[in-house]
Design an enzyme around this catalytic site. Structure first.
Site, PDB file in Angstrom:
ATOM      1  NE  ARG A 149       0.566   1.654   4.413  1.00  0.00           N
ATOM      2  CZ  ARG A 149       1.876   1.870   4.394  1.00  0.00           C
ATOM      3  NH1 ARG A 149       2.430   2.082   3.311  1.00  0.00           N
ATOM      4  NH2 ARG A 149       2.329   1.889   5.591  1.00  0.00           N
ATOM      5  CG  ASP A 206       0.788  -0.773   7.222  1.00  0.00           C
ATOM      6  OD1 ASP A 206       0.540   0.335   6.830  1.00  0.00           O
ATOM      7  OD2 ASP A 206       2.049  -0.688   7.641  1.00  0.00           O
ATOM      8  CG  ASP A 244      -1.781   3.514  12.108  1.00  0.00           C
ATOM      9  OD1 ASP A 244      -1.108   4.229  12.715  1.00  0.00           O
ATOM     10  OD2 ASP A 244      -1.376   2.481  11.551  1.00  0.00           O
ATOM     11  CD  GLU A 258       2.230   8.234   6.602  1.00  0.00           C
ATOM     12  OE1 GLU A 258       1.974   6.985   6.945  1.00  0.00           O
ATOM     13  OE2 GLU A 258       2.255   8.521   5.449  1.00  0.00           O
ATOM     14  CG  HIS A 259       3.848   8.140  12.497  1.00  0.00           C
ATOM     15  ND1 HIS A 259       4.542   7.340  13.268  1.00  0.00           N
ATOM     16  CD2 HIS A 259       4.264   8.338  11.341  1.00  0.00           C
ATOM     17  CE1 HIS A 259       5.837   6.786  12.316  1.00  0.00           C
ATOM     18  NE2 HIS A 259       5.583   7.308  11.287  1.00  0.00           N
ATOM     19  CE  LYS A 291       7.535   0.105  11.181  1.00  0.00           C
ATOM     20  NZ  LYS A 291       6.959  -0.809  10.307  1.00  0.00           N
ATOM     21  N   GLY A 322       8.773   1.338   2.637  1.00  0.00           N
ATOM     22  CA  GLY A 322       7.481   2.061   3.276  1.00  0.00           C
ATOM     23  C   GLY A 322       6.399   1.555   2.360  1.00  0.00           C
TER      24      GLY A 322
HETATM   25  P1  NG1 Z   1       5.215   1.125   7.478  1.00  0.00           P
HETATM   26  O1  NG1 Z   1       5.491   2.229   6.566  1.00  0.00           O
HETATM   27  O2  NG1 Z   1       4.515  -0.018   6.753  1.00  0.00           O
HETATM   28  O3  NG1 Z   1       6.284   0.881   8.313  1.00  0.00           O
HETATM   29  C1  NG1 Z   1       3.918   1.996   9.892  1.00  0.00           C
HETATM   30  C2  NG1 Z   1       2.766   1.298  10.606  1.00  0.00           C
HETATM   31  C3  NG1 Z   1       1.561   1.577  10.182  1.00  0.00           C
HETATM   32  C4  NG1 Z   1       1.637   3.357  10.562  1.00  0.00           C
HETATM   33  C5  NG1 Z   1       2.850   4.091   9.770  1.00  0.00           C
HETATM   34  C6  NG1 Z   1       2.960   5.434   9.985  1.00  0.00           C
HETATM   35  C7  NG1 Z   1       3.258  -0.966  11.131  1.00  0.00           C
HETATM   36  C8  NG1 Z   1       3.183  -2.560  10.620  1.00  0.00           C
HETATM   37  N1  NG1 Z   1       3.215  -0.272  10.256  1.00  0.00           N
HETATM   38  O4  NG1 Z   1       3.950   1.510   8.470  1.00  0.00           O
HETATM   39  O5  NG1 Z   1       0.705   1.155  11.159  1.00  0.00           O
HETATM   40  O6  NG1 Z   1       1.774   3.771  11.843  1.00  0.00           O
HETATM   41  O7  NG1 Z   1       3.975   3.293   9.957  1.00  0.00           O
HETATM   42  O8  NG1 Z   1       1.934   5.980   9.407  1.00  0.00           O
HETATM   43  O9  NG1 Z   1       3.630  -0.913  12.245  1.00  0.00           O
END
Ligand code: NG1
Length: 448
Positions: A27, A173, A36, A33-34, A217, A126
């Site tokens: 996606r 996600d 959720d 952003e941040h 991550k 991302g």
């Molecule tokens: P990504 O970009 O997939 O690392 C993470 C979190 C989301 C959300 C976004 C920031 C996980 C699996 N995904 O996404 O829930 O917080 O950062 O908007 O923790």
């Protein structure tokens, strides 16, 4: 086609026919952003790149996983609610995350499976390849066991499940992966999960461009990422202590319900009163939250492994994190309204504002993402911003269909052929660079 290759590899690896094929897309997040994990909405869309899986039921409880990409070695484990994790960064942890959560929900009656995975989502970009792997694993296990689960319930379970790998993220996600629809972005609200499809404006596309900086991550970005939810939890603790008359907030997203901002003239006066400093030491944050530093750490600052998070050198930047989250939530609402009335210009403007806030207030941008975003805007994008967790990864831009090619060419020339060789000659320039429209969510095909 990847699915054919995948089923061929499945056959040669397991010497039997797969019974189910799964596709779970990545996606991009258009805005929000941040927000959720703070209980505020997001507006992502599925992209036409996915994790694919071919699977069959096993008579025992063993889950035997293979991957077409050789850097992901074969692994085997048993279905159980508490599966010992592999080393941090090991790909099997994402499969284990899904299996452990489903075993917790459906009991150990769940049988195991043989699975072959493949996919084409660039990793650490991302674009949510990890959640796509979690969702694909869950759908495979459910399908081979003949268990039906509503996508909304599954999305909530997998959001919790993915924390197994150590991230303290939200549920965006997994939810968009399961609930995406062609031609539509998905507005998601959390605690409890709700979704609404928002038709994407006609005549516009999304340009996805990788900054080429990896945001894995499992590495340093995990510490940086988890620091943000921690700072938001500290904000909640301070707000709760400051307003003993309210039902305590569980998260920042409970603020509208408790009408806290109604007591102030503006968001700034709220921030000035509660968080007058730019940054806070552990001692000061504890004092403001009415806790001892030890309790504050225990309650809000532990990692999944039970280790206290390190206190950042520049202190906890609670004020700016709160300002980002609250203004970003407003931008998601305004974006949905702008899209509904076909106002792409306003939507683009909100994307630009969001990027600025992600950069300045939330501190998740990088010089590379900032460069990419300004190149995209100068080339004619209506709006451009980083997407996903930040600290590297991709930028998204809203572009008119008839300008997509020329903007793409400009980005190639100015970013990939000029900026990157000049600043990061060591980086492989074959990154993600594609034009996308919202794509369908996850699918399960039975081959029986
Ligand atoms: P990504 O970009 O997939 O690392 C993470 C979190 C989301 C959300 C976004 C920031 C996980 C699996 N995904 O996404 O829930 O917080 O950062 O908007 O923790």
């Amino acid at each position: 086609m990847l699915m054919n290759e995948l089923s061929d590899s499945f056959r040669s690896e397991f010497a039997e026919e797969p019974t189910h094929c799964i596709s779970a897309p990545g996606r991009v997040n258009l805005i929000g952003e941040h927000t959720d994990y703070n209980g505020y909405p997001v507006l992502p869309m599925s992209i036409p790149y996915a994790v694919y899986a071919c699977a069959s039921l096993r008579p025992d409880r063993t889950v035997s996983i293979r991957n077409m990409q050789p850097q992901f070695p074969p692994r085997e484990f048993e279905t159980d609610a508490s599966i010992p994790p592999s080393a941090p960064g090991d790909w099997s942890n994402y499969v284990k995350a899904a299996v452990a959560r489903l075993a917790e929900r459906y009991g150990t009656g769940l049988k195991g499976m043989n699975v072959m995975f493949g996919g084409d989502i660039p990793s650490s970009a991302g674009l949510s390849s990890s959640s796509a792997l979690v969702v694909a694993s869950a759908l495979a296990l459910l399908a081979v066991n003949g268990v039906e689960c509503h996508p909304v319930e599954l999305a909530e379970m997998m959001a919790e499940g993915e924390r197994y790998v150590g991230t303290q993220g939200g549920g965006m996600d997994q939810a968009v992966c399961l609930l995406g629809e062609a031609g539509k972005a998905v507005r998601l609200d959390f605690f409890t999960l709700r979704h609404m499809h928002v038709p994407f404006p006609e005549g516009y596309s999304v340009l996805v461009t990788h900054s080429l900086i990896r945001a894995a991550k499992t590495e340093n970005a995990l510490i940086l990422y988890n620091r943000r939810p921690a700072e938001c939890r500290l904000a909640v603790a301070i707000i709760n202590h400051s307003f003993p008359d309210i039902i305590p907030l569980a998260r920042l997203g409970d603020m509208p319900d408790r009408r806290i901002l109604d007591r102030f003239d503006s968001l700034e006066s709220f921030a000035d009163r509660l968080f007058p400093e730019e940054s806070y030491s552990l001692e000061t944050a504890a004092l403001l939250a009415g806790e001892t530093p030890e309790h504050l750490v225990k309650k809000y600052l532990m990692t999944r492994q039970g280790v206290p998070m390190p206190e950042p050198d520049d202190g906890f930047r609670i004020r700016s994190r709160v300002l980002h989250v609250l203004t970003e939530a407003g931008r998601v609402d305004r974006s949905c309204r702008a899209i509904e009335r076909g106002d792409a210009v306003e939507f683009g403007r909100l994307m630009n504002e969001s990027h600025r806030s992600c950069d300045i207030e939330y501190g998740i941008s990088t010089p590379e993402l900032n460069t990419l975003v300004s190149i995209l805007r100068d080339a004619g994008a209506l709006g451009a911003r980083l997407t996903g967790a930040g600290f590297g990864g991709c930028a998204v831009a809203l572009v008119r269909d008839d300008m997509a090619d020329s903007i793409l060419r400009t980005v190639k020339r100015e970013y990939y052929e000029t900026y990157i060789p000049r600043n990061h000659p060591e980086l492989d320039r074959n990154g993600a660079l594609f034009v996308a429209k919202p794509s369908p969510g996850a699918t399960v095909a039975s081959l029986l």
